[in-house]
Design an enzyme around this catalytic site. Structure first.
Site, mmCIF file in Angstrom:
data_model
loop_
_atom_site.group_PDB
_atom_site.id
_atom_site.type_symbol
_atom_site.label_atom_id
_atom_site.label_comp_id
_atom_site.label_asym_id
_atom_site.label_seq_id
_atom_site.Cartn_x
_atom_site.Cartn_y
_atom_site.Cartn_z
ATOM 1 N N CYS A 169 0.796 -1.238 0.000
ATOM 2 C CA CYS A 169 0.000 0.000 0.000
ATOM 3 C C CYS A 169 0.824 1.282 0.000
ATOM 4 O O CYS A 169 0.712 2.090 -0.918
ATOM 5 C CB CYS A 169 -0.941 0.010 1.179
HETATM 6 C C1 UDX Z 1 -0.649 0.368 5.395
HETATM 7 C C2 UDX Z 1 -1.431 1.352 6.286
HETATM 8 O O1 UDX Z 1 -0.827 1.387 7.581
HETATM 9 C C3 UDX Z 1 -2.894 0.915 6.374
HETATM 10 O O2 UDX Z 1 -3.622 1.864 7.128
HETATM 11 C C4 UDX Z 1 -3.473 0.818 4.982
HETATM 12 O O3 UDX Z 1 -4.806 0.360 5.037
HETATM 13 C C5 UDX Z 1 -2.635 -0.133 4.131
HETATM 14 O O4 UDX Z 1 -1.273 0.289 4.126
HETATM 15 P P1 UDX Z 1 0.387 -2.061 5.696
HETATM 16 O O5 UDX Z 1 0.684 -2.081 4.238
HETATM 17 O O6 UDX Z 1 -0.175 -3.285 6.320
HETATM 18 O O7 UDX Z 1 -0.642 -0.893 6.048
HETATM 19 O O8 UDX Z 1 1.766 -1.700 6.406
HETATM 20 P P2 UDX Z 1 2.228 -0.754 7.600
HETATM 21 O O9 UDX Z 1 2.069 -1.420 8.891
HETATM 22 O O10 UDX Z 1 1.665 0.592 7.450
HETATM 23 O O11 UDX Z 1 3.794 -0.688 7.271
HETATM 24 C C6 UDX Z 1 4.253 -0.220 6.007
HETATM 25 C C7 UDX Z 1 5.746 -0.217 5.968
HETATM 26 O O12 UDX Z 1 6.274 0.796 6.810
HETATM 27 C C8 UDX Z 1 6.419 -1.508 6.400
HETATM 28 O O13 UDX Z 1 7.481 -1.789 5.519
HETATM 29 C C9 UDX Z 1 6.946 -1.209 7.780
HETATM 30 O O14 UDX Z 1 8.087 -1.959 8.128
HETATM 31 C C10 UDX Z 1 7.289 0.268 7.628
HETATM 32 N N1 UDX Z 1 7.278 0.995 8.899
HETATM 33 C C11 UDX Z 1 6.117 1.145 9.602
HETATM 34 C C12 UDX Z 1 8.451 1.554 9.375
HETATM 35 O O15 UDX Z 1 9.518 1.432 8.758
HETATM 36 N N2 UDX Z 1 8.414 2.240 10.559
HETATM 37 C C13 UDX Z 1 7.274 2.414 11.265
HETATM 38 O O16 UDX Z 1 7.331 3.065 12.318
HETATM 39 C C14 UDX Z 1 6.086 1.839 10.787
#
Ligand code: UDX
Length: 436
Positions: free
Chosen positions: A267
């Site tokens: 996403c």
């Molecule tokens: C995301 C949105 O959070 C969600 O609301 C939407 O509906 C779909 O996209 P998701 O794809 O499941 O959800 O992943 P998310 O938990 O947001 O993490 C995305 C990326 O960011 C991951 O690679 C994660 O490792 C990274 N991340 C997240 C960080 O590097 N640091 C953080 O503090 C949080």
């Protein structure tokens, strides 16, 4: 009341399973017959904590899974949750959603029902008004707002907590015209989630809310990653202490301030590109969003440079990558930074061994025999000259000096800073902590 859900990915399958587990009459539809067969047998096509348990409860109640579109004919509410991937130029790819709403339109033409069509798929502002509504009206010969309802209902669940987020969403957004259908939808959601705020707005705003949400999260991550790079070059500075402290300021908030190798997943990267592309097409130069993207792309190069600084040329070097899933508790590797890193290292002719608790099969589907697949983290570290910890799997927190005993060169890059306290007898680099 019968509910139809089109598209059985993370969003559709989680939503359908949760609704059915609560006793709702649900028909889940997907074009992939094989996938449907698996789901009917209570097996999730992807790993998602708690999903199979909820799915099985749903299947025992009133959950029907099929590739037969005609079953939506008696539905009162039809949720569309098909994917909206990206084209090579970053723009949104609408072919799947166009196909889904075309099929709905054809069925609407024949039914006496006046259902509500709710779009959960992420679409750029204007898509409902300019693409989805005209298709539905043309194919059905019926008028939106009169003979059927049309509502934007963006979804905010995160993979790895999809069931929890579906059961306990932080908000419900309903975009569209103030019709009897909107009233019905509001009443449906307020019964389902009695204590959750329901925001009612127009289509364009609802569509934009989803991009605002994801781009803000991406901005937080790139912000902390940029600070992390500064810390890494400032002896003694520790990004986690900084994140924890600024997170205590309620204006900032503690979440999404974990520095790492950059954001991945199905996403955030695609939604950022789609929003940037959309802004460009309407003549807005999205300088901040572009910077967020650029920082994210550069983050991986910082890791490669760090490896090169210690190992010199990477050709024929034995490198271990721990974690290929884009985040823990999923087997999803779509747009995973670890996968990108492996591709970069392979281009430099490194020899790669990987281990991931859940994503081995998906990783093998991408790299086949080009890399080695270990059965455990310790096995992956055997004879390695460099280990890069990419995904924060809980089990990696247990790694210690005995796990790295058989590394050829004890050189560890910890992108998640989970081994800081282990005092590894190794050349240890924690991303975001400046070496003294
Ligand atoms: C995301 C949105 O959070 C969600 O609301 C939407 O509906 C779909 O996209 P998701 O794809 O499941 O959800 O992943 P998310 O938990 O947001 O993490 C995305 C990326 O960011 C991951 O690679 C994660 O490792 C990274 N991340 C997240 C960080 O590097 N640091 C953080 O503090 C949080």
């Amino acid at each position: 009341m019968k509910i139809g859900i089109i598209g059985l990915g993370f969003v559709g399958l989680s939503f359908g399973s949760v609704l059915a587990s609560k006793g709702k009459n649900v028909v889940g539809i997907d074009v992939d017959a094989e996938k449907c067969k698996k789901i009917r047998n209570g097996v999730s096509p992807f790993f998602e904590p708690d999903l199979e348990r909820i799915l099985k409860i749903g299947l025992k109640k009133k959950l029907i899974i099929t590739d037969d579109f005609s079953l939506i004919k008696d539905c009162d509410m039809i949720f569309v949750a098909v994917g909206t991937p990206q084209k090579s130029n970053g723009a949104i790819e609408l072919s799947m959603i166009k196909k889904a709403v075309t099929s709905i339109g054809i069925i609407l033409a024949k039914t006496k029902k006046n259902p509500i069509v709710l779009i959960k798929s992420t679409v750029i502002p204007g898509t409902m008004q300019n693409v989805i509504l005209p298709i539905l009206e043309k194919r059905s010969g019926k008028k939106a707002g009169k003979e059927f309802g049309l509502i934007s209902n963006p979804e905010f669940l995160q993979e790895s907590s999809a069931i929890r987020d579906t059961k306990f969403p932080h908000v419900i957004v309903l975009g569209g015209y103030q019709t009897k259908f909107m009233k019905k939808a509001k009443s449906f959601f307020s019964k389902l989630h009695p204590n959750v705020s329901i925001v009612i707005t127009n289509h364009q705003t609802a569509e934009m809310i989803k991009y605002a949400n994801n781009s803000f999260l991406a901005t937080k991550i790139s912000f902390i990653n940029q600070l992390s790079n500064i810390c890494q070059n400032t002896p003694g500075a520790n990004i986690d202490d900084i994140a924890k402290t600024i997170g205590l300021d309620p204006r900032i908030g503690a979440l999404f301030l974990n520095a790492g190798p950059g954001y991945g997943g199905s996403c955030l990267p695609k939604d950022m590109k789609a929003l940037i592309n959309f802004a460009d097409t309407i003549g807005i130069n999205p300088t901040l969003l572009n910077a967020v993207e650029k920082i994210n792309q550069k983050q991986i190069q910082n890791i490669v440079s760090l490896i090169e600084k210690t190992l010199g040329t990477l050709a024929l070097k034995q490198i271990t990558v721990l974690g290929t899933a884009f985040k823990p508790n999923t087997d999803d590797i779509r747009d995973s930074i670890a996968i990108e890193l492996i591709k970069k290292l392979l281009k430099k002719k490194s020899r790669i061994t990987i281990y991931d608790p859940k994503a081995m099969k998906n990783t093998k589907d991408v790299f086949g025999e080009k890399i080695i697949y270990a059965r455990s983290a310790t096995e992956a570290l055997n004879k390695s000259q460099c280990a890069i910890l990419m995904t924060h799997w809980k089990q990696f927190e247990k790694l210690n000096n005995s796990s790295i005993k058989y590394m050829n060169k004890k050189f560890v890059i910890d992108c998640r800073r989970i081994l800081v306290e282990k005092k590894l007898q190794a050349e240890y680099h924690a991303i975001g902590i400046g070496k003294i």
